[in-house]
Design a protein around this motif. Structure first.
Motif, short mmCIF file in Angstrom:
data_model
loop_
_atom_site.label_atom_id
_atom_site.label_comp_id
_atom_site.label_asym_id
_atom_site.label_seq_id
_atom_site.Cartn_x
_atom_site.Cartn_y
_atom_site.Cartn_z
N SER A 1 -20.72 -83.47 71.64
CA SER A 1 -20.25 -84.75 72.20
C SER A 1 -19.49 -85.49 71.12
O SER A 1 -19.89 -85.51 69.95
CB SER A 1 -21.44 -85.59 72.66
N ALA A 2 -18.40 -86.12 71.52
CA ALA A 2 -17.59 -86.89 70.58
C ALA A 2 -18.35 -88.12 70.11
O ALA A 2 -19.20 -88.67 70.82
CB ALA A 2 -16.28 -87.31 71.24
N THR A 3 -18.01 -88.54 68.91
CA THR A 3 -18.54 -89.78 68.35
C THR A 3 -17.36 -90.71 68.05
O THR A 3 -16.20 -90.30 68.11
CB THR A 3 -19.32 -89.52 67.05
N ALA A 4 -17.67 -91.92 67.66
CA ALA A 4 -16.62 -92.88 67.31
C ALA A 4 -15.74 -92.33 66.19
O ALA A 4 -14.53 -92.59 66.17
CB ALA A 4 -17.25 -94.21 66.91
N ALA A 5 -16.31 -91.57 65.29
CA ALA A 5 -15.53 -91.02 64.18
C ALA A 5 -14.47 -90.02 64.64
O ALA A 5 -13.49 -89.79 63.94
CB ALA A 5 -16.47 -90.35 63.16
N ASP A 6 -14.66 -89.44 65.82
CA ASP A 6 -13.71 -88.47 66.36
C ASP A 6 -12.50 -89.10 67.04
O ASP A 6 -11.51 -88.41 67.32
CB ASP A 6 -14.40 -87.58 67.42
N VAL A 7 -12.55 -90.38 67.34
CA VAL A 7 -11.53 -91.01 68.18
C VAL A 7 -10.11 -90.79 67.66
O VAL A 7 -9.24 -90.35 68.43
CB VAL A 7 -11.85 -92.50 68.41
N PRO A 8 -9.79 -91.05 66.39
CA PRO A 8 -8.39 -90.84 65.96
C PRO A 8 -7.90 -89.40 66.16
O PRO A 8 -6.78 -89.18 66.63
CB PRO A 8 -8.41 -91.23 64.48
N ALA A 9 -8.74 -88.43 65.84
CA ALA A 9 -8.35 -87.03 65.99
C ALA A 9 -8.19 -86.66 67.46
O ALA A 9 -7.30 -85.88 67.82
CB ALA A 9 -9.37 -86.11 65.32
N LEU A 10 -9.01 -87.23 68.33
CA LEU A 10 -8.91 -86.92 69.76
C LEU A 10 -7.68 -87.56 70.39
O LEU A 10 -7.04 -86.95 71.25
CB LEU A 10 -10.19 -87.33 70.48
N VAL A 11 -7.32 -88.77 69.96
CA VAL A 11 -6.08 -89.38 70.44
C VAL A 11 -4.91 -88.48 70.05
O VAL A 11 -4.05 -88.17 70.88
CB VAL A 11 -5.89 -90.80 69.88
N GLU A 12 -4.89 -88.02 68.82
CA GLU A 12 -3.81 -87.14 68.35
C GLU A 12 -3.78 -85.84 69.14
O GLU A 12 -2.72 -85.37 69.54
CB GLU A 12 -3.98 -86.85 66.85
N LEU A 13 -4.95 -85.26 69.42
CA LEU A 13 -5.03 -84.02 70.19
C LEU A 13 -4.46 -84.20 71.59
O LEU A 13 -3.62 -83.41 72.05
CB LEU A 13 -6.48 -83.54 70.27
N VAL A 14 -4.88 -85.25 72.28
CA VAL A 14 -4.41 -85.50 73.65
C VAL A 14 -2.91 -85.75 73.65
O VAL A 14 -2.17 -85.18 74.48
CB VAL A 14 -5.19 -86.67 74.30
N GLU A 15 -2.44 -86.56 72.73
CA GLU A 15 -1.00 -86.83 72.65
C GLU A 15 -0.22 -85.55 72.39
O GLU A 15 0.82 -85.32 73.00
CB GLU A 15 -0.71 -87.87 71.56
N SER A 16 -0.72 -84.71 71.49
CA SER A 16 0.01 -83.47 71.14
C SER A 16 0.08 -82.50 72.31
O SER A 16 1.02 -81.72 72.39
CB SER A 16 -0.64 -82.79 69.94
#
Length: 184
Positions: free
Chosen positions: A15-30
């Motif tokens: 499960s994602a945590t708050a620390a994952d948010v920047p990397a997940l935004v980048e993943l979705v955008e990419s």
């Protein structure tokens, strides 16, 4: 450098945590926007410009008690994610992204199967629902091969809300797709 496409290892899920948010935004955008998305087949770059999501939107999913933002890691690298939300007798599947260089090798099928397993096991969900831009014929066909069916039920695209992108055409709308998950 070896690509995720050539890796044989199965991803690990968490499960994602708050620390994952920047990397997940980048993943979705990419996976969906801009030139980087054209390395894969899930790009929406011809339909929409601008952002697909933002940190606030991803954080809202991470902190929602009725949701799980599932992260798939391969060899310590986040390569895919999806949002699964409990909605009574069904679950909703969204924010599905696979790193463009990892697309086409079966990773998406594995992530989707894990999301469906989670929905059955944790919430006893009978169906999985999702909405897809109806103009995405190739993507809808991919979901149909995985057991999802088109319903013909449409909902409007949020024109004027740039949090969801800047439409490049005026006929976008979402279609509801449903898969029967059976009993857990």
């Amino acid at each position: 450098m070896e690509t995720a496409r050539s890796r044989i290892a199965e991803p690990t899920f968490r499960s994602a945590t708050a620390a994952d948010v920047p990397a997940l935004v980048e993943l979705v955008e990419s996976a969906y926007r801009g030139d980087s998305s054209r390395a894969g087949w899930t790009t929406e770059a011809d339909l929409l410009e601008g952002q697909r999501t933002d940190a606030d939107g991803v954080m809202a999913v991470v902190t929602d008690e009725n949701s799980r933002l599932l992260v798939a890691d391969l060899e310590g690298e986040t390569v895919a994610c999806c949002h699964v939300e409990h909605r009574g007798d069904h679950a909703y599947f969204g924010m599905f992204a696979v790193r463009p260089t990892a697309q086409g090798g079966g990773l998406g099928k594995v992530v989707m199967a894990e999301a469906e397993r989670l929905a059955r096991a944790e919430w006893d969900a009978r169906e999985m629902h999702m909405t897809v831009i109806r103009q995405r014929d190739e993507l809808i066909a991919w979901y149909e091969r995985r057991g999802y069916r088109r319903t013909g039920r449409m909902s409007p695209f949020p024109y004027g809300d740039e949090r969801f992108g800047i439409p490049q055409r005026d006929d976008l709308e979402f279609e509801l797709l449903i898969k029967d998950l059976g009993r857990a």
